[in-house]
Design an enzyme around this catalytic site. Sequence first.
Site, mmCIF file in Angstrom:
data_model
loop_
_atom_site.group_PDB
_atom_site.id
_atom_site.type_symbol
_atom_site.label_atom_id
_atom_site.label_comp_id
_atom_site.label_asym_id
_atom_site.label_seq_id
_atom_site.Cartn_x
_atom_site.Cartn_y
_atom_site.Cartn_z
ATOM 1 N N GLY A 72 4.836 28.973 22.983
ATOM 2 C CA GLY A 72 4.350 29.670 21.682
ATOM 3 C C GLY A 72 2.990 30.017 21.786
ATOM 4 O O GLY A 72 1.978 29.467 22.747
ATOM 5 N N TYR A 136 -7.444 36.739 26.433
ATOM 6 C CA TYR A 136 -6.054 36.053 26.765
ATOM 7 C C TYR A 136 -6.025 35.221 27.849
ATOM 8 O O TYR A 136 -5.608 34.144 28.036
ATOM 9 C CB TYR A 136 -4.967 37.227 26.697
ATOM 10 C CG TYR A 136 -3.565 36.585 27.219
ATOM 11 C CD1 TYR A 136 -3.019 35.921 26.265
ATOM 12 C CD2 TYR A 136 -3.115 37.276 28.327
ATOM 13 C CE1 TYR A 136 -1.535 35.497 26.870
ATOM 14 C CE2 TYR A 136 -1.871 36.730 28.821
ATOM 15 C CZ TYR A 136 -0.978 35.924 28.157
ATOM 16 O OH TYR A 136 -0.039 35.582 28.636
HETATM 17 P P1 NAI Z 1 6.063 36.607 22.856
HETATM 18 O O1 NAI Z 1 4.759 36.996 22.323
HETATM 19 O O2 NAI Z 1 7.336 37.190 22.792
HETATM 20 O O3 NAI Z 1 6.459 35.060 22.075
HETATM 21 C C1 NAI Z 1 5.353 34.188 21.776
HETATM 22 C C2 NAI Z 1 5.895 33.539 20.386
HETATM 23 O O4 NAI Z 1 4.722 32.750 20.112
HETATM 24 C C3 NAI Z 1 6.261 34.500 19.437
HETATM 25 O O5 NAI Z 1 7.376 34.273 18.637
HETATM 26 C C4 NAI Z 1 4.942 33.986 18.143
HETATM 27 O O6 NAI Z 1 5.498 34.355 16.786
HETATM 28 C C5 NAI Z 1 4.641 32.607 18.612
HETATM 29 N N1 NAI Z 1 3.345 32.436 18.390
HETATM 30 C C6 NAI Z 1 2.118 33.200 18.324
HETATM 31 N N2 NAI Z 1 1.283 32.724 17.619
HETATM 32 C C7 NAI Z 1 1.544 31.514 17.120
HETATM 33 C C8 NAI Z 1 0.815 30.573 16.377
HETATM 34 N N3 NAI Z 1 -0.412 30.521 16.136
HETATM 35 N N4 NAI Z 1 1.808 29.416 16.031
HETATM 36 C C9 NAI Z 1 3.236 29.503 16.298
HETATM 37 N N5 NAI Z 1 3.862 30.209 17.059
HETATM 38 C C10 NAI Z 1 3.012 31.392 17.312
HETATM 39 O O7 NAI Z 1 5.872 36.121 24.286
HETATM 40 P P2 NAI Z 1 6.906 35.714 25.587
HETATM 41 O O8 NAI Z 1 6.733 36.866 26.378
HETATM 42 O O9 NAI Z 1 7.990 35.255 25.115
HETATM 43 O O10 NAI Z 1 5.692 34.666 26.410
HETATM 44 C C11 NAI Z 1 5.994 33.256 25.927
HETATM 45 C C12 NAI Z 1 4.813 32.499 26.664
HETATM 46 O O11 NAI Z 1 4.917 32.711 28.068
HETATM 47 C C13 NAI Z 1 3.478 32.857 25.996
HETATM 48 O O12 NAI Z 1 2.728 31.970 25.708
HETATM 49 C C14 NAI Z 1 2.976 34.259 27.082
HETATM 50 O O13 NAI Z 1 1.497 34.000 27.059
HETATM 51 C C15 NAI Z 1 3.595 33.634 28.437
HETATM 52 N N6 NAI Z 1 3.595 34.363 29.446
HETATM 53 C C16 NAI Z 1 4.767 35.446 29.393
HETATM 54 C C17 NAI Z 1 5.000 36.279 30.483
HETATM 55 C C18 NAI Z 1 6.074 37.211 30.290
HETATM 56 O O14 NAI Z 1 6.009 38.102 31.481
HETATM 57 N N7 NAI Z 1 6.903 37.315 29.083
HETATM 58 C C19 NAI Z 1 3.864 36.451 31.318
HETATM 59 C C20 NAI Z 1 2.883 35.390 31.462
HETATM 60 C C21 NAI Z 1 2.721 34.473 30.194
HETATM 61 C C1 15L Z 2 1.646 38.267 30.535
HETATM 62 O O1 15L Z 2 0.794 37.171 30.284
HETATM 63 C C2 15L Z 2 2.331 38.748 29.181
HETATM 64 O O2 15L Z 2 2.441 37.738 28.367
HETATM 65 C C3 15L Z 2 3.608 39.379 29.297
HETATM 66 O O3 15L Z 2 3.841 40.161 28.301
HETATM 67 C C4 15L Z 2 3.375 40.541 30.508
HETATM 68 O O4 15L Z 2 2.360 41.467 30.044
HETATM 69 C C5 15L Z 2 2.769 39.849 31.665
HETATM 70 O O5 15L Z 2 1.646 38.975 31.538
HETATM 71 C C6 15L Z 2 2.281 40.556 32.953
HETATM 72 O O6 15L Z 2 1.409 40.773 33.379
HETATM 73 O O7 15L Z 2 3.083 41.376 33.202
#
Ligand code: NAI
Ligand code: 15L
Length: 267
Positions: A72, A136
């Site tokens: 989250g 971030y």
């Molecule tokens: P996403 O943005 O799709 O999901 C994040 C979720 O956190 C959302 O459903 C949102 O509603 C929830 N959220 C945001 N603020 C909140 C709050 N104040 N309270 C409760 N929930 C809240 O992101 P994704 O891609 O699923 O990433 C998941 C995690 O992994 C994140 O922490 C992101 O920073 C990290 N991450 C993801 C990467 C990727 O390639 N998908 C790369 C690096 C890190």
């Molecule tokens: C992140 O940290 C983001 O959450 C994801 O959406 C991508 O942007 C990823 O890094 C990336 O660097 O590709």
Amino acid sequence: KVHHTLLMTGAAGGLGTAMRDRLKANCEVLRLSDRSDFGPARAGEEVMLADLADAAAVDAMVKGVNAIVHFGGISLEGPFEPILQANILGVYNLYEAARKHGVKRVVFASSNHVTGYYKQSETITLNHPARPDSLYGVSKAFGEDLSRMYFDRYGIETACVRIGSSFAEPRDRRMLASWLSFDDLHRLVTACLTTPVLGHTAIFGISDNAVAWYDNSAARHVGYVPQDSSDPFREAVYARTPEPDVTDPAVIYQGGGFLFQGEPMTA
Ligand code: NAI
Ligand code: 15L
């Protein structure tokens, strides 16, 4: 199954959606949370909505779980206030709740943007200092430091998984290096949840890509062995994307282009 009740935050997001069914293999009960409604619980699940900035809601969300997978939060660069609430106050609320309720292991979704100001021409280890490329990235660095303090002081083990780019497929040339398949993400989370002694560690979350900027050798004790690779996607990615401009900061730095907002950067 090592954990009876596992909490996964960020359940409405991209990774939460991808990991929802996979993580059921890791526990008897999967508790799912987000601030956004994502519908009812299915078999073997509990749903508990909570805003991470709301300490009382986070306390209730954490009570009764054995381990936490924390996806989250704000997942992109943007204005500071939402990042402050979700990723800084939110991660503090999470660890305070974990301390109060005796949760001993956390998998924290950190990011490659903690070290995004290293160059794509460098291979970095887990001992390289943080060089966040965005507010971030700084917020994720805070989560890494905070979790270290909760390990040193209270013994709560955490893996700070510096996820590269976890999507169904690599979307551009940069992601040929940073890609993490969903199955490898599940392997990595499973390794973090099951290794006998985790301690406090960072680990880069990438698949077994031929091009890599990261050396995970200081985290061998986690036991993560990736089985996927971006390599089969290379030809198609090259065919549909332009030749890189090697003077472009988005090509120079590991953090890539789209997170650099505001003032232009210098190389
Ligand atoms: P996403 O943005 O799709 O999901 C994040 C979720 O956190 C959302 O459903 C949102 O509603 C929830 N959220 C945001 N603020 C909140 C709050 N104040 N309270 C409760 N929930 C809240 O992101 P994704 O891609 O699923 O990433 C998941 C995690 O992994 C994140 O922490 C992101 O920073 C990290 N991450 C993801 C990467 C990727 O390639 N998908 C790369 C690096 C890190
Ligand atoms: C992140 O940290 C983001 O959450 C994801 O959406 C991508 O942007 C990823 O890094 C990336 O660097 O590709």
